[in-house]
Design a protein around this motif. Structure first.
Motif, PDB file in Angstrom:
ATOM      1  N   VAL B 109       0.839  -1.200   0.000  1.00 17.47           N
ATOM      2  CA  VAL B 109       0.000   0.000   0.000  1.00 17.47           C
ATOM      3  C   VAL B 109       0.881   1.259   0.000  1.00 17.47           C
ATOM      4  O   VAL B 109       0.630   2.189  -0.763  1.00 17.47           O
ATOM      5  N   ALA B 110       1.936   1.240   0.818  1.00 14.05           N
ATOM      6  CA  ALA B 110       2.801   2.414   0.928  1.00 14.05           C
ATOM      7  C   ALA B 110       3.484   2.730  -0.407  1.00 14.05           C
ATOM      8  O   ALA B 110       3.705   3.891  -0.729  1.00 14.05           O
ATOM      9  N   GLN B 111       3.790   1.695  -1.175  1.00 12.59           N
ATOM     10  CA  GLN B 111       4.451   1.920  -2.462  1.00 12.59           C
ATOM     11  C   GLN B 111       3.462   2.341  -3.557  1.00 12.59           C
ATOM     12  O   GLN B 111       3.833   2.499  -4.714  1.00 12.59           O
ATOM     13  N   GLY B 112       2.187   2.457  -3.178  1.00 11.04           N
ATOM     14  CA  GLY B 112       1.193   2.971  -4.111  1.00 11.04           C
ATOM     15  C   GLY B 112       0.557   1.925  -4.997  1.00 11.04           C
ATOM     16  O   GLY B 112      -0.103   2.249  -5.983  1.00 11.04           O
ATOM     17  N   TYR B 113       0.737   0.653  -4.668  1.00  8.74           N
ATOM     18  CA  TYR B 113       0.143  -0.399  -5.500  1.00  8.74           C
ATOM     19  C   TYR B 113      -1.289  -0.735  -5.085  1.00  8.74           C
ATOM     20  O   TYR B 113      -2.046  -1.299  -5.864  1.00  8.74           O
ATOM     21  N   ILE B 115      -5.073  -0.002  -2.664  1.00  9.73           N
ATOM     22  CA  ILE B 115      -5.965   0.898  -1.941  1.00  9.73           C
ATOM     23  C   ILE B 115      -6.996   0.059  -1.189  1.00  9.73           C
ATOM     24  O   ILE B 115      -7.111  -1.144  -1.416  1.00  9.73           O
ATOM     25  N   LYS B 116      -7.767   0.736  -0.329  1.00  4.92           N
ATOM     26  CA  LYS B 116      -8.836   0.093   0.446  1.00  4.92           C
ATOM     27  C   LYS B 116      -8.334  -1.111   1.230  1.00  4.92           C
ATOM     28  O   LYS B 116      -8.960  -2.165   1.231  1.00  4.92           O
ATOM     29  N   ALA B 117      -7.184  -0.985   1.879  1.00 10.39           N
ATOM     30  CA  ALA B 117      -6.670  -2.100   2.672  1.00 10.39           C
ATOM     31  C   ALA B 117      -7.474  -2.219   3.956  1.00 10.39           C
ATOM     32  O   ALA B 117      -7.777  -1.222   4.603  1.00 10.39           O
ATOM     33  N   CYS B 118      -7.847  -3.439   4.289  1.00 12.21           N
ATOM     34  CA  CYS B 118      -8.588  -3.638   5.527  1.00 12.21           C
ATOM     35  C   CYS B 118      -8.288  -5.001   6.135  1.00 12.21           C
ATOM     36  O   CYS B 118      -7.848  -5.922   5.454  1.00 12.21           O
ATOM     37  N   ALA B 249     -13.926  -5.398  -8.250  1.00 13.46           N
ATOM     38  CA  ALA B 249     -12.944  -5.478  -7.169  1.00 13.46           C
ATOM     39  C   ALA B 249     -13.500  -4.833  -5.908  1.00 13.46           C
ATOM     40  O   ALA B 249     -13.420  -5.383  -4.812  1.00 13.46           O
ATOM     41  N   ASN B 250     -14.110  -3.662  -6.095  1.00 20.18           N
ATOM     42  CA  ASN B 250     -14.708  -2.953  -4.984  1.00 20.18           C
ATOM     43  C   ASN B 250     -15.828  -3.765  -4.342  1.00 20.18           C
ATOM     44  O   ASN B 250     -15.889  -3.919  -3.124  1.00 20.18           O
ATOM     45  N   PHE B 282     -13.475  -7.273  10.742  1.00 19.44           N
ATOM     46  CA  PHE B 282     -13.311  -6.201   9.757  1.00 19.44           C
ATOM     47  C   PHE B 282     -12.908  -4.874  10.399  1.00 19.44           C
ATOM     48  O   PHE B 282     -13.492  -4.443  11.381  1.00 19.44           O
ATOM     49  N   LYS B 283     -11.914  -4.253   9.796  1.00 21.80           N
ATOM     50  CA  LYS B 283     -11.493  -2.913  10.227  1.00 21.80           C
ATOM     51  C   LYS B 283     -10.735  -2.273   9.071  1.00 21.80           C
ATOM     52  O   LYS B 283      -9.861  -2.905   8.478  1.00 21.80           O
ATOM     53  N   TRP B 284     -11.076  -1.021   8.728  1.00 18.01           N
ATOM     54  CA  TRP B 284     -10.267  -0.320   7.717  1.00 18.01           C
ATOM     55  C   TRP B 284      -8.908  -0.020   8.307  1.00 18.01           C
ATOM     56  O   TRP B 284      -8.795   0.263   9.490  1.00 18.01           O
ATOM     57  N   ARG B 285      -7.893  -0.051   7.479  1.00 18.09           N
ATOM     58  CA  ARG B 285      -6.553   0.301   7.969  1.00 18.09           C
ATOM     59  C   ARG B 285      -6.280   1.756   7.679  1.00 18.09           C
ATOM     60  O   ARG B 285      -6.675   2.269   6.646  1.00 18.09           O
ATOM     61  N   LYS B 286      -5.583   2.378   8.605  1.00 15.24           N
ATOM     62  CA  LYS B 286      -5.260   3.792   8.396  1.00 15.24           C
ATOM     63  C   LYS B 286      -3.957   3.910   7.614  1.00 15.24           C
ATOM     64  O   LYS B 286      -3.014   3.205   7.899  1.00 15.24           O
TER      65      LYS B 286
END
Lengths: 236, 286
Positions: B109-113, B115-118, B249-250, B282-286
């Protein structure tokens, strides 16, 4: 494209670095495949020659079985050897599972039918021509067989090359009975799978190209050997 | 009475008219907006680890998801090692990841590959081994101590050795124990979980296994240690940023984290094993 280019670079780096792990893997691959091919030759060439020279009732059934076994799925060979060598299997006492010996055994099962089948075809092609002449000139059966084998050597060499290629490129059986254990049973093909699973596609590709290069060299030696032998044969 | 009715009538009318207005306007707005909402794509690729596939969880979740969309979308599941799954995402060969290697996920996620990590769910790792337990690992107070006992006894231990989520977890426990596992007792198999478990059984060796694989494989290995917080195995879900199957995907991620999906995860395995294998969290990651 980028992967291909970077793997070209990493091959050169890999080979030049003298990475011990890499040479260990290459060496084991060669040892296992050469051992399996040699044993396969000792079993397959005599048997194939007999099959090519003699007619007997039920011969066709045996031929069909040999041809079928030439296409034996490696994983099936692996499962058979696995069950034999498993701790609870009939040969479990020997404790051979997950050793290079187990890998050689599984590969012998794969390459012997190939050598047998191709030798049989090569011998049959020469047998009609030479057997009668040899026998009429007073050769014993063994002498006649030796003569036929010598005449069929190009075909038999092709059998050996094919068998060796099958052995060194094979992965299903050696993965199963060898276990891909680092420093013990890890060979080139199982490393390629492992690196692919890790996502190291360029390293996997590099290893694959090294494998190809080695096969090329070995086949080069074999073919050069055959040519030399043939030339010498002509001088006789 | 009369006066009240008269006074009330216009108000009722006004209410009715405004209600009608609201309905027509919103319908108009809806019909106007509807064509803009893109239809779901016909397929979506989920790259996941062998453990979720082998456990049978996806055999329950995926058909339910596809049915929800009247089978207009097909989920292609690629079950590989975590490392390969992440690489599939980086190369845009997968649309969604469902993996368990938090550090690599965060990097992804940090490298920009991604989104919506949870966080989606977790299960636990078990230390399993032969019944006679030569290293007396069962007596350990925590996972680190159990590992230390095995290393001190030089009892055989089969490692995944494949950079998978499970292998990373194992390495983190060795790191905590400050032992560098090496020698003939430490066997680096470089294979999947099922194969590693089978090898450990054949060799009478210890291994670290996720609960799902342990329950779904036939094995004579016994659980010697479990329940430590070091042995929690969290699974995350990430949408690949470069995906061309954005809607599907969403929707797939939303299905897994919806109350329905989370309940299905929690219920999975109760029939077959008498207990659930995965705990939904379930929890969204910040």
């Amino acid at each position: 494209m980028e992967t291909l280019y970077s793997s070209m670079l990493s091959i050169v780096k890999l080979i030049l670095s003298g990475d011990k792990a890499l040479y260990e893997i290459i060496l084991l691959s060669l040892k296992v495949s050469i051992a399996a091919t040699t044993i396969g030759m000792l079993l397959g060439i005599p048997f194939g020659t007999l099959m090519g020279m003699y007619r007997f009732p039920g011969r066709q059934v045996v031929v069909i079985i040999i041809y079928t076994l030439m296409g034996l799925p490696p994983v099936l060979a692996g499962v058979i050897i696995y069950l034999l060598l498993s701790a609870k299997g009939p040969l479990g006492e020997l404790q051979l599972l997950f050793t290079p010996t187990a890998m050689v055994t599984a590969q012998v099962l794969l390459v012997t039918p190939i050598i047998t089948g191709l030798t049989m075809v090569a011998v049959r092609g020469k047998e009609k021509l030479y057997l009668e002449t040899a026998v009429s000139m007073g050769a014993s059966r063994l002498q006649a067989a030796w003569l036929v084998i010598r005449e069929a050597k190009a075909g038999i060499m092709a059998a050996i090359v094919t068998a060796f290629g099958r052995a060194i490129a094979e992965v299903g059986a050696v993965m199963l009975v060898g276990g891909n254990i680092e420093h013990v049973t890890r060979v080139m093909t199982t490393s390629i799978i492992l690196e692919t699973r890790k996502g190291n596609f360029d390293l996997a590709l590099s290893l694959g190209l090294v494998l190809l290069a080695i096969s090329f060299m070995i086949n080069g030696f074999l073919v050069a050997g055959v040519l030399k032998y043939l030339q010498r044969g002509e001088q006789y | 009475m009369k006066s009240i009715v008269r006074r009330k009538l216009p108000m009722t009318w006004a209410l009715l008219i405004s209600l009608l207005l609201v309905v027509t306007l919103s319908t108009a707005a809806y019909t106007a907006a509807a064509p803009k909402k893109p239809a779901i794509e016909s397929e979506v690729t989920l790259a996941t680890t062998t453990s979720t596939q082998d456990s049978g969880l996806l055999d329950v979740m995926i058909p339910a998801f596809e049915k929800k969309f009247k089978n207009k979308v097909k989920v292609k599941v690629v079950a590989v090692g975590t490392g390969q799954a992440i690489q599939l995402g980086k190369d845009s060969n997968a649309d969604v990841l469902l993996v368990h290697a938090r550090k690599s996920e965060d990097e992804f996620v940090a490298q920009g590959y991604g989104i919506k990590a949870c966080d989606v769910m977790y299960n636990q790792f078990l230390l399993v081994g032969p019944k006679d337990d030569p290293a007396k690992a069962a007596a350990a107070k925590n996972a680190v101590e159990a590992f230390t006992k095995i290393a001190e006894a030089k009892a055989k231990f089969v490692s995944r050795g494949d950079d998978s989520g499970t292998h990373k977890k194992e390495k983190s426990i060795w790191d905590k124990s400050t032992i560098k596992p090496q020698g003939s007792w430490y066997i680096s198999a470089g294979q999947g979980m099922g194969e590693t478990l089978r090898m450990a059984e054949e060799m009478g060796a210890y291994t670290l296994v996720d609960e799902a694989t342990f329950l779904t494989n036939k094995t004579n290995q016994v659980i010697l240690f479990k329940g430590d917080k070091d042995l929690i195995n969290p699974y995350g879900m990430i949408q690949v940023k470069s995906t061309r199957k954005k809607v599907a995907a969403n929707e797939l991620i939303w299905f897994f984290i919806s109350p329905q999906g989370q309940k299905m995860i929690g219920d999975f395995g109760k029939n077959k094993f008498g207990k659930s294998i995965f705990v939904p969290d379930f929890k969204w990651r910040k």
